[in-house]
Design a protein around this motif. Sequence first.
Motif, PDB file in Angstrom:
ATOM      1  N   UNK A   1      58.487  36.393  59.043  1.00 53.79           N
ATOM      2  CA  UNK A   1      59.113  35.267  59.732  1.00 53.79           C
ATOM      3  C   UNK A   1      60.509  35.099  59.134  1.00 53.79           C
ATOM      4  N   UNK A   2      61.509  34.887  59.958  1.00 52.45           N
ATOM      5  CA  UNK A   2      62.845  34.683  59.397  1.00 52.45           C
ATOM      6  C   UNK A   2      62.971  33.282  58.806  1.00 52.45           C
ATOM      7  N   UNK A   3      63.867  33.132  57.886  1.00 51.93           N
ATOM      8  CA  UNK A   3      64.221  31.808  57.366  1.00 51.93           C
ATOM      9  C   UNK A   3      65.677  31.573  57.751  1.00 51.93           C
ATOM     10  N   UNK A   4      65.889  30.895  58.878  1.00 57.80           N
ATOM     11  CA  UNK A   4      67.218  30.697  59.444  1.00 57.80           C
ATOM     12  C   UNK A   4      67.555  29.222  59.500  1.00 57.80           C
ATOM     13  N   UNK A   5      68.813  28.930  59.671  1.00 62.95           N
ATOM     14  CA  UNK A   5      69.281  27.544  59.700  1.00 62.95           C
ATOM     15  C   UNK A   5      69.961  27.269  61.039  1.00 62.95           C
ATOM     16  N   UNK A   6      69.524  26.194  61.712  1.00 65.84           N
ATOM     17  CA  UNK A   6      70.055  25.804  63.019  1.00 65.84           C
ATOM     18  C   UNK A   6      71.113  24.729  62.839  1.00 65.84           C
ATOM     19  N   UNK A   7      72.262  24.938  63.449  1.00 59.79           N
ATOM     20  CA  UNK A   7      73.338  23.957  63.372  1.00 59.79           C
ATOM     21  C   UNK A   7      73.500  23.212  64.686  1.00 59.79           C
ATOM     22  N   UNK A   8      73.628  21.877  64.608  1.00 60.48           N
ATOM     23  CA  UNK A   8      73.791  21.045  65.814  1.00 60.48           C
ATOM     24  C   UNK A   8      74.694  19.855  65.506  1.00 60.48           C
TER      25      UNK A   8
ATOM     26  N   UNK B   1      77.065  20.564  49.825  1.00 66.41           N
ATOM     27  CA  UNK B   1      78.398  21.093  49.578  1.00 66.41           C
ATOM     28  C   UNK B   1      78.781  22.205  50.530  1.00 66.41           C
ATOM     29  N   UNK B   2      77.924  22.488  51.505  1.00 65.44           N
ATOM     30  CA  UNK B   2      78.238  23.496  52.511  1.00 65.44           C
ATOM     31  C   UNK B   2      79.316  22.983  53.466  1.00 65.44           C
ATOM     32  N   UNK B   3      79.995  23.906  54.117  1.00 64.89           N
ATOM     33  CA  UNK B   3      81.143  23.535  54.956  1.00 64.89           C
ATOM     34  C   UNK B   3      80.806  23.688  56.436  1.00 64.89           C
ATOM     35  N   UNK B   4      80.854  22.586  57.212  1.00 64.39           N
ATOM     36  CA  UNK B   4      80.632  22.709  58.657  1.00 64.39           C
ATOM     37  C   UNK B   4      81.903  23.170  59.363  1.00 64.39           C
ATOM     38  N   UNK B   5      81.755  24.122  60.273  1.00 61.23           N
ATOM     39  CA  UNK B   5      82.883  24.614  61.064  1.00 61.23           C
ATOM     40  C   UNK B   5      82.512  24.492  62.540  1.00 61.23           C
ATOM     41  N   UNK B   6      83.402  23.913  63.335  1.00 61.19           N
ATOM     42  CA  UNK B   6      83.129  23.801  64.761  1.00 61.19           C
ATOM     43  C   UNK B   6      83.135  25.186  65.386  1.00 61.19           C
ATOM     44  N   UNK B   7      82.067  25.513  66.108  1.00 62.91           N
ATOM     45  CA  UNK B   7      81.955  26.826  66.722  1.00 62.91           C
ATOM     46  C   UNK B   7      83.078  27.041  67.723  1.00 62.91           C
ATOM     47  N   UNK B   8      83.410  28.290  67.931  1.00 55.64           N
ATOM     48  CA  UNK B   8      84.528  28.631  68.791  1.00 55.64           C
ATOM     49  C   UNK B   8      84.186  28.489  70.271  1.00 55.64           C
ATOM     50  N   UNK B   9      82.937  28.753  70.660  1.00 52.59           N
ATOM     51  CA  UNK B   9      82.583  28.818  72.073  1.00 52.59           C
ATOM     52  C   UNK B   9      81.529  27.800  72.504  1.00 52.59           C
ATOM     53  N   UNK B  10      80.870  27.143  71.562  1.00 55.30           N
ATOM     54  CA  UNK B  10      79.841  26.170  71.921  1.00 55.30           C
ATOM     55  C   UNK B  10      80.050  24.885  71.137  1.00 55.30           C
ATOM     56  N   UNK B  11      79.451  23.810  71.632  1.00 52.87           N
ATOM     57  CA  UNK B  11      79.590  22.499  70.995  1.00 52.87           C
ATOM     58  C   UNK B  11      78.520  22.346  69.904  1.00 52.87           C
ATOM     59  N   UNK B  12      78.714  23.057  68.819  1.00 54.60           N
ATOM     60  CA  UNK B  12      77.781  23.002  67.696  1.00 54.60           C
ATOM     61  C   UNK B  12      78.500  23.495  66.447  1.00 54.60           C
ATOM     62  N   UNK B  13      78.085  23.048  65.267  1.00 57.69           N
ATOM     63  CA  UNK B  13      78.713  23.516  64.030  1.00 57.69           C
ATOM     64  C   UNK B  13      78.002  24.745  63.483  1.00 57.69           C
ATOM     65  N   UNK B  14      78.720  25.548  62.721  1.00 58.93           N
ATOM     66  CA  UNK B  14      78.048  26.593  61.947  1.00 58.93           C
ATOM     67  C   UNK B  14      78.403  26.434  60.476  1.00 58.93           C
ATOM     68  N   UNK B  15      77.664  27.132  59.622  1.00 62.33           N
ATOM     69  CA  UNK B  15      77.864  27.027  58.173  1.00 62.33           C
ATOM     70  C   UNK B  15      78.840  28.117  57.734  1.00 62.33           C
TER      71      UNK B  15
END
Length: 425
Positions: free
Chosen positions: A69-76, A152-166
Amino acid sequence: MQKSKFLNIVLATAVLVLAILLATKNDPSAMRKKNISSASEGAQPSVSDSAYVPFKKKSLGVRAELYPKPALVIGTYDQEGKPNIMTAAWIGICNSNPLSIAVSMRPATYSYGNVTETGFFTVNIPSSDMVRYVDYAGRFSGKDVDKFKETGLTPVRAEFVNAPYVKEFPIVIECELTAFHDLGSHRQFIGKVIDVKVDEAILDANGKVDVALLNPLIYAGGNYYETGRFIAEVGESLHEIDGQPFVPDYRKKYVNETLEVIHNRKSVRHFTDQAVSEEQIKLLLRAGMAAPSAVNRQPWAFYVVTKRETLDALGEQLPYAKMLRQAQAAIVVCGDMEKAGNLKEQGYWVQDCSAATQNILLAAESIGLGAVWTAAYPYEDRTKVVVEILNLPEKHIPLKVIPIGYATGEDKPKDKWKPENIVWQ
């Protein structure tokens, strides 16, 4: 009469049991099952003996025993535009065209409402050394804490969708919600992949993700694991299919990856034409420099050779390094006489640089590369060849030339265990 019948039945049963016992005793296959070979040297059993009966299954009922099973992180983003992350293991690719990812969330999670409201999310793939952030994101709710602030992680606004990435995670996937399905305890969200962004540091020479460098996390049984080593390319093992069932011996499992790498290391003299990346070479060099040395002099210098004409020239003139003409790179391990100082005449630099060489060979095995130890020193003719071709300064004496590349699979590890070499006192 009844008593006579009863005695006959008892006698017949006893004869039948005796016959079965005798047959089992004389059955070689049964004996093999009973006397399964002990674990290989350097290995230790990891499960009970009952697990070694081939293909014997035990029903566990309804359990999520699907691996890996993957251990992934979802950004919203939430309704106010606040970024949030959550850890997800119920996730995977569900369609090829359009490329889509399915992730299942419970209604109680904060991200469930965010995805439902915005229709977008990002999938952030961490490397194994980011496990603390993955664990934190899965244990706390965005309703209660600001996870980006706390980690302390940095949120970045995604380039093509309305969601942040790490920002710190090596791979991020931007997804647009196209469908969802209420399945029971979870809602499955289907997201079309809009874009994938990858850190250049984990790309190989062909622009593909080097899984060994990424080293993604696996979630299993309430714990986190690393991905593990390269095993084979797709289709590589087809020739091994012989119509016979393979019976694994789970006791022949090494107690840790270090022992497995040591026992699987082999001298690789046959290489493919697949390129070796600079990042892979740096991993090998870091391993070499981690070797012990007399009074910590670290009396070594490493020359990295990647030019085809130089590799060919060395392979042409070194009698036992002809495989350099196939290898994609080479590391020349030299003794630095200035660093050796007053220990130079005692020859400690040879031992120290040999330890560094062994570290490089083991590191190559651990990341799926092939390598072999070829000597230059103390042979005057060989050292002269290396010095002249590489134009080495007088203070650097070439000890070893290590060809490096991807193995063809022709070279195999050898079992060198010989009890007669041991003297117990």
